[in-house]
Design a protein around this motif. Structure first.
Motif, short mmCIF file in Angstrom:
data_model
loop_
_atom_site.label_atom_id
_atom_site.label_comp_id
_atom_site.label_asym_id
_atom_site.label_seq_id
_atom_site.Cartn_x
_atom_site.Cartn_y
_atom_site.Cartn_z
N TYR A 129 0.80 -1.23 0.00
CA TYR A 129 0.00 0.00 0.00
C TYR A 129 0.84 1.29 0.00
O TYR A 129 0.32 2.36 0.28
CB TYR A 129 -0.92 0.02 1.22
CG TYR A 129 -1.97 -1.08 1.21
CD1 TYR A 129 -3.09 -0.97 0.40
CD2 TYR A 129 -1.81 -2.22 1.99
CE1 TYR A 129 -4.04 -1.97 0.37
CE2 TYR A 129 -2.76 -3.23 1.97
CZ TYR A 129 -3.87 -3.10 1.15
OH TYR A 129 -4.82 -4.10 1.13
N GLU A 130 2.15 1.15 -0.29
CA GLU A 130 3.01 2.33 -0.19
C GLU A 130 2.53 3.46 -1.13
O GLU A 130 2.37 4.60 -0.71
CB GLU A 130 4.44 1.95 -0.53
CG GLU A 130 5.45 3.09 -0.32
CD GLU A 130 5.46 3.58 1.13
OE1 GLU A 130 5.66 4.80 1.33
OE2 GLU A 130 5.26 2.76 2.06
N ILE A 133 -0.96 4.83 -0.08
CA ILE A 133 -0.91 5.74 1.08
C ILE A 133 -0.45 7.13 0.65
O ILE A 133 -0.95 8.15 1.12
CB ILE A 133 0.01 5.15 2.17
CG1 ILE A 133 -0.63 3.90 2.78
CG2 ILE A 133 0.28 6.19 3.26
CD1 ILE A 133 0.26 3.14 3.73
N GLU A 137 -2.50 10.58 1.13
CA GLU A 137 -1.91 11.76 1.76
C GLU A 137 -2.04 12.99 0.86
O GLU A 137 -2.34 14.09 1.32
CB GLU A 137 -0.44 11.49 2.07
CG GLU A 137 0.20 12.53 2.98
CD GLU A 137 1.58 12.11 3.44
OE1 GLU A 137 2.11 12.78 4.36
OE2 GLU A 137 2.13 11.12 2.92
N ASP A 165 -1.18 7.93 9.53
CA ASP A 165 -0.47 7.04 10.48
C ASP A 165 -1.29 5.80 10.77
O ASP A 165 -0.76 4.68 10.83
CB ASP A 165 -0.17 7.80 11.78
CG ASP A 165 0.84 8.92 11.57
OD1 ASP A 165 1.64 8.81 10.61
OD2 ASP A 165 0.82 9.90 12.34
N ARG A 168 -1.23 3.48 7.81
CA ARG A 168 0.04 2.74 7.74
C ARG A 168 0.03 1.55 8.70
O ARG A 168 0.52 0.46 8.35
CB ARG A 168 1.21 3.67 8.08
CG ARG A 168 1.52 4.69 6.99
CD ARG A 168 2.80 5.45 7.29
NE ARG A 168 3.02 6.52 6.34
CZ ARG A 168 3.55 6.37 5.12
NH1 ARG A 168 3.90 5.15 4.74
NH2 ARG A 168 3.72 7.39 4.32
N GLN A 169 -0.50 1.78 9.89
CA GLN A 169 -0.59 0.67 10.84
C GLN A 169 -1.49 -0.44 10.29
O GLN A 169 -1.18 -1.63 10.41
CB GLN A 169 -1.13 1.17 12.17
CG GLN A 169 -0.18 2.11 12.91
CD GLN A 169 -0.79 2.66 14.18
OE1 GLN A 169 -1.76 2.12 14.70
NE2 GLN A 169 -0.20 3.73 14.71
N ALA A 171 -2.00 -1.05 7.17
CA ALA A 171 -1.27 -1.67 6.06
C ALA A 171 -0.26 -2.69 6.58
O ALA A 171 -0.08 -3.76 5.97
CB ALA A 171 -0.57 -0.60 5.23
N ASP A 172 0.39 -2.37 7.68
CA ASP A 172 1.37 -3.31 8.25
C ASP A 172 0.70 -4.60 8.69
O ASP A 172 1.33 -5.67 8.72
CB ASP A 172 2.08 -2.66 9.45
CG ASP A 172 2.98 -1.50 9.01
OD1 ASP A 172 3.35 -1.47 7.81
OD2 ASP A 172 3.30 -0.63 9.84
#
Length: 530
Positions: A129-130, A133, A137, A165, A168-169, A171-172
């Motif tokens: 998802y880089e 994201i 943004e 943020d 991103r969490q 996505a991890d």
């Protein structure tokens, strides 16, 4: 404009070029001064107690590249501000690059590469998802840019919905609901977009299974919303700028002059040429006056100088010399007037030749005259273009006119034009391409007299219908152009009057220290004298 010893009063501008200057025309009587003939050094002086306000320029200096670029940006800003104030229809639209152009090819290639990367990342197992994201943004920043300073509640909502943020969490942990995120973005866009974009939002809300295509459409609609925001800001700023249009444009030009001391070089040459022409004409007339009158040297007045200078703008040859710097914000309008006037003159010349050659059988037929005029207008459209073949167009117009004349004559039981008469008519019409053609000279001289009368008269609006003899065929067009031109001239003198005053004073009295310039508070003092 401090061209006479007068007290200025305050004023404001109208909504656009026409309304602004037309209203100015009602407040003032003329571009000319009734005291022009009594021009003297005192015309450029004021009471010592008056507030001093004169355009200034620095001594010549070598400019750095940064200074040149800054000055260029100031010129662009000045032109945009003028267009913003004067053109109520100015709207920004998304830029559509020409098909097969290098810019479009590069843009499409880069965009395709980016979307291909996004699609490949989302198809991985597990999805990456880089890039998504980064898109979220960017979308968040665009949405925040639409908000007014006090819209704290909406700002908080956007920050919560598009919490990078948190995303991103997620996505991890492979827990991103990308479709739900897109839906939230579309809902937020619906709260911020203009009503005219409702249909676009409805299409987005119907969604697409292809998430990459959906994000493409989101960015497309965001681009439209950006244009809407810009246009809304323009509408908001215009009334404020119009209320101080003259002072705003004048101060912007002064900043350019401060950074570029030679910014009035062409304007000075333009005014100098007008002065020299008037002095030469005055000296020629001195030979017809008495010896006592010869001893009293009469100098041209400031408004006489400017009126004469502006008359030359109607026939200005841009291939030989650029427009004066003080006319750069109106250059497109002036060039349009030039090209239209050139075409109307040619139409009038053609019709004069037709009626003088054929004579009685076609006199007094208004419908025929209108058809011939319309025919010539269509065939001569675009004659100001550098690649336009005027002689060929006139030949074609002659053939069409001869056919129309023969049709009209035979319908009323008159004999058709003989081949010899048609050849004569065609030759005379094609001959107006020659500078010394007597019909062309006659028309150009009378058009010049018409515009000169409008600029000099205290109430030009009243004189618009007083078109000289021989120009009746283009009377409506001349009246329209005359009103437009006088308005442009009045607004220009209102804005740049102090600069013209300073230039004229230095050119006329360079042998003595410059006298102080009367105060200039608003547009009014530039246009007319009491």
């Amino acid at each position: 404009m401090p061209l006479n010893n007068e007290r200025p009063t305050s004023t404001s501008s109208g909504e656009d070029q026409g309304s602004d200057v037309d209203s100015s025309s009602e407040r003032h009587d003329s571009v000319t001064s009734t005291s022009d003939g009594e021009f003297s050094r005192a015309s450029f002086t004021s009471d010592s107690s008056s507030k001093h306000c004169t355009p200034s320029s620095s001594p010549p200096k070598i400019l750095t590249l940064d200074e040149v670029m800054t000055a260029a940006q100031d010129i662009i800003s000045l032109k945009f501000a003028h267009e913003l104030i004067m053109n109520r229809n100015i709207l920004r639209e998304p830029v559509n690059l020409p098909q097969n152009s290098l810019w479009k090819i590069v843009k499409d290639t880069v965009h395709k590469a980016y979307w291909d990367i996004l699609e490949s990342e989302l198809k991985e197992d597990p999805p990456q998802y880089e890039h998504a994201i980064k898109l979220v943004e960017e979308i968040r920043e665009i949405l925040l840019s639409f908000l007014n300073p006090g819209a704290n509640r909406m700002r908080t909502q956007i920050m919560e919905i598009l919490d990078v943020d948190l995303i991103r969490q997620q996505a991890d942990n492979n827990a991103v609901d990308i479709q739900g995120l897109a839906s939230s973005i579309i809902t937020t866009m619906g709260k911020l977009c203009a009503p005219c974009r409702d249909e676009e939002l409805n299409k987005l809300q119907r969604g697409s299974d292809n998430i990459v295509m959906l994000f493409k459409e989101i960015f497309r609609v965001l681009d439209l919303m950006k244009m809407d925001a810009i246009n809304s800001e323009i509408d908001f700023l215009r009334p404020m700028l119009q209320s101080m249009s003259v002072d705003c444009e004048r101060s912007m030009f002064q900043r350019i002059l401060d950074k570029t001391p030679t910014a009035l070089r062409h304007t000075t040459s333009w005014i100098k040429a007008s002065i020299e022409e008037l002095l030469l004409a005055s000296n020629s007339n001195m030979g017809q006056t008495s010896s006592q009158e010869k001893q009293q040297k009469v100098l041209p007045g400031p408004f006489q100088i400017l009126n004469n200078a502006f008359l030359h703008i109607l026939t200005w040859d841009l291939s030989k010399s650029p427009m004066p710097e003080t006319l750069m914000t109106q250059e497109l309008q002036l060039r349009e007037i030039q090209s239209q006037l050139q075409q109307y003159q040619a139409i009038n010349e053609v019709l004069l030749i037709v009626y003088s050659t054929v004579g009685g059988p076609i006199q007094g037929l208004a419908s025929l005259s209108e058809r011939l005029k319309r025919m010539a207008s269509v065939l001569l459209d675009g004659m100001h273009s550098p690649h336009f073949n005027l002689e060929e167009a006139l030949k074609g117009a002659s053939e069409q006119i001869c056919c129309e004349l023969n049709k009209s004559l035979t319908e009323r039981d008159y004999p058709a034009l003989t081949p010899a008469l048609q050849a004569t008519l065609t030759g005379q019409i094609c001959n107006i391409t020659q500078r010394d053609n007597p019909i062309r000279t006659l028309v150009e001289d009378r058009v010049h007299q018409y515009f000169k009368m409008l600029l000099r008269d205290p109430k030009p609006q009243v004189k618009l219908e007083e078109v000289p003899a021989g120009l009746s065929a283009i009377k409506p067009e001349l009246m329209s152009l005359g009103a437009k031109y006088v308005s442009l001239v009045k607004y220009n003198i209102s804005t740049y009057g102090p600069f013209y005053s300073d230039i004229i004073r230095k050119l006329m009295f360079s042998d003595s220290p410059p006298a102080p310039t009367p105060p200039v508070d608003t547009a009014q003092d530039s246009v007319t004298s009491s």
